[in-house]
Design a protein around this motif. Structure first.
Motif, short mmCIF file in Angstrom:
data_model
loop_
_atom_site.label_atom_id
_atom_site.label_comp_id
_atom_site.label_asym_id
_atom_site.label_seq_id
_atom_site.Cartn_x
_atom_site.Cartn_y
_atom_site.Cartn_z
N GLU A 49 10.00 3.94 -4.93
CA GLU A 49 10.28 2.75 -4.41
C GLU A 49 10.01 2.57 -2.76
O GLU A 49 9.34 1.57 -2.62
CB GLU A 49 11.63 2.26 -4.80
N GLY A 50 10.40 3.46 -1.97
CA GLY A 50 10.13 3.33 -0.75
C GLY A 50 8.60 3.32 -0.49
O GLY A 50 8.16 2.59 0.48
N GLU A 51 8.01 4.37 -1.02
CA GLU A 51 6.45 4.21 -0.69
C GLU A 51 5.66 3.02 -1.06
O GLU A 51 5.03 2.50 -0.47
CB GLU A 51 5.83 5.59 -1.57
N ARG A 52 6.42 2.65 -2.41
CA ARG A 52 5.54 1.32 -2.61
C ARG A 52 5.75 0.14 -1.72
O ARG A 52 5.04 -0.71 -1.55
CB ARG A 52 6.19 0.88 -4.22
N LEU A 53 7.22 0.19 -1.48
CA LEU A 53 7.44 -0.89 -0.56
C LEU A 53 6.69 -0.92 0.91
O LEU A 53 5.81 -1.90 1.22
CB LEU A 53 9.08 -0.64 -0.04
N ARG B 148 3.63 0.23 1.32
CA ARG B 148 2.34 -0.24 0.79
C ARG B 148 1.95 -1.47 0.35
O ARG B 148 1.02 -2.05 0.60
CB ARG B 148 1.63 0.86 -0.22
N SER B 149 3.20 -2.11 0.01
CA SER B 149 3.30 -3.47 -0.36
C SER B 149 3.07 -4.48 0.88
O SER B 149 2.26 -5.58 0.74
CB SER B 149 4.03 -3.89 -1.06
N GLY B 150 3.32 -3.93 2.28
CA GLY B 150 3.08 -4.85 3.41
C GLY B 150 4.25 -5.85 3.51
O GLY B 150 4.38 -6.53 4.56
N GLU B 151 5.13 -5.66 2.84
CA GLU B 151 6.54 -6.71 2.79
C GLU B 151 7.22 -6.22 4.17
O GLU B 151 7.30 -4.87 4.39
CB GLU B 151 7.39 -6.42 1.39
N ALA B 152 7.94 -7.09 4.59
CA ALA B 152 8.90 -6.75 5.80
C ALA B 152 10.03 -6.03 5.41
O ALA B 152 10.74 -6.23 4.22
CB ALA B 152 9.26 -7.98 6.53
N TRP B 153 10.37 -5.14 6.11
CA TRP B 153 11.70 -4.38 5.70
C TRP B 153 12.37 -3.96 7.06
O TRP B 153 11.80 -3.79 8.17
CB TRP B 153 11.22 -3.05 4.76
N LYS B 154 13.63 -3.69 6.89
CA LYS B 154 14.27 -3.27 8.07
C LYS B 154 15.35 -2.19 7.94
O LYS B 154 15.99 -2.23 6.66
CB LYS B 154 15.03 -4.50 8.50
N TRP B 155 15.46 -1.09 8.73
CA TRP B 155 16.45 -0.24 8.35
C TRP B 155 17.94 -0.79 8.30
O TRP B 155 18.12 -1.75 9.09
CB TRP B 155 16.39 0.83 9.33
#
Length: 319
Positions: free
Chosen positions: A121-125, A127-134
């Motif tokens: 899930e983390g790898e796909r996120l 690669r998707s280019g979606e914004a994320w934040k710890w």
């Protein structure tokens, strides 16, 4: 010189070993050989070196002819071979145990980590280019330390997977058709239980049993419902050991927490219900996929074929 037919691409070192003593007809196409072409090529063969993608049945054995002496499978599993049909025709069937133990156990434990720590899930996120934040609750997974691994099938690969689990601080229970060496159970501090108890107490269930009529859909809706809702299922053995319809439903409904699969019921097809889910890690049958392991498998298969053609006992006959 005998005639040896190799049904698919294998490392050249094994081909050269066979060619040093016999006439070799090796398939070199980019994909698996077609059935009709395979039936044509095996005619008159004294030995067949087969891959798990080829079905070795009465039809194929009869197409080869009565001079056929050995079928050397480049795999440890041999559900693609009708062993009784080979025996009835006096054909020796062999496989390649042992040499792929560590590579497959590595993949099994890799899938355990992928599933429990949500690595896919983390790898796909990313690669998707979606914004994320710890954040404190971002993609939380499950730790392994102090948890229980249930090994179904405590052969060489099951034992190697258990060793890896012990190194991660896991407790080991196992289900096996027969007792294993007590020195191994002592080393692993492993406890033998029946399948029902294993499913009930395990935080991760890893499948390593051979496939056959007795293990077809060994894990179905009833068994998945018997697992903890926080548990994970990993399969690196053979796809049809698991009822994929039931697994897809259990994962969707969160009957279990997740799964990791390297094998499938109808390879290379993957159940569409699984492809839609984030809580399953999916690999394309990579269990033995290292250069060293695939070479060792092919060389052992070549040794098996050469031994039988020389009138000797092969290193790895199928009992």
């Amino acid at each position: 010189m005998s005639r040896v037919v190799v049904t698919g691409r294998i490392p050249e070192a094994a081909i050269e070993k066979l060619r040093a003593e016999h006439d070799v007809d090796a398939w070199s196409g980019p994909e698996s050989i077609g059935r009709e072409e395979l039936l044509r090529r095996v005619a008159g063969a004294d030995a067949i070196v087969s891959l798990l993608t080829e079905r070795v049945d009465a039809e194929l054995l009869d197409a080869a002819g009565p001079q056929l002496k050995v079928v050397a499978n480049v795999a440890v599993g041999y559900d693609n071979i009708d062993v009784s049909a080979c025996t009835a025709r006096g054909v020796v069937a062999t496989n390649t145990p042992g040499v792929l133990t560590d590579a497959t156990a590595d993949i099994a434990f890799g899938l355990i980590l992928m599933a429990t720590r949500r690595l896919g899930e983390g790898e796909r996120l990313i690669r998707s280019g979606e914004a994320w934040k710890w954040g404190m609750f971002f993609l939380l997974g499950s730790s392994l330390q102090g948890k229980t691994l249930g090994v179904v099938g405590m052969g060489g690969i099951g034992q190697a997977t258990a060793r890896r689990a012990k190194a991660f601080g896991m407790e080991i229970v196992y289900q096996s058709r027969s007792e294993i060496d007590p020195t191994i159970t002592a080393e692993l501090n492993a406890r033998r239980v029946d399948l029902d108890e294993l499913l009930a107490v395990s935080d991760v269930v890893s499948l390593h049993c051979p496939y056959g009529p007795a293990t077809h859909h060994l894990i179905g809706a009833e068994q998945l419902a018997a697992m903890k809702s926080s548990a994970f299922l990993v399969n690196t053995a053979r796809g049809p050991i698991v009822d994929e319809d039931a697994l897809a439903t259990a994962l969707r409904d969160r009957t279990i927490a997740g799964a990791g699969l390297d094998v499938y019921e109808q390879e290379p097809r993957v159940h569409p219900g699984l492809l839609e889910l984030d809580n399953v890690a999916l690999l394309p049958h990579l269990g033995s996929a290292t250069v060293e392991t695939r070479t060792a498998m092919a060389m052992l298969a070549a040794d098996n074929a050469l031994a039988v053609l020389s009138g000797e006992q092969p290193p790895a006959p199928i009992a």
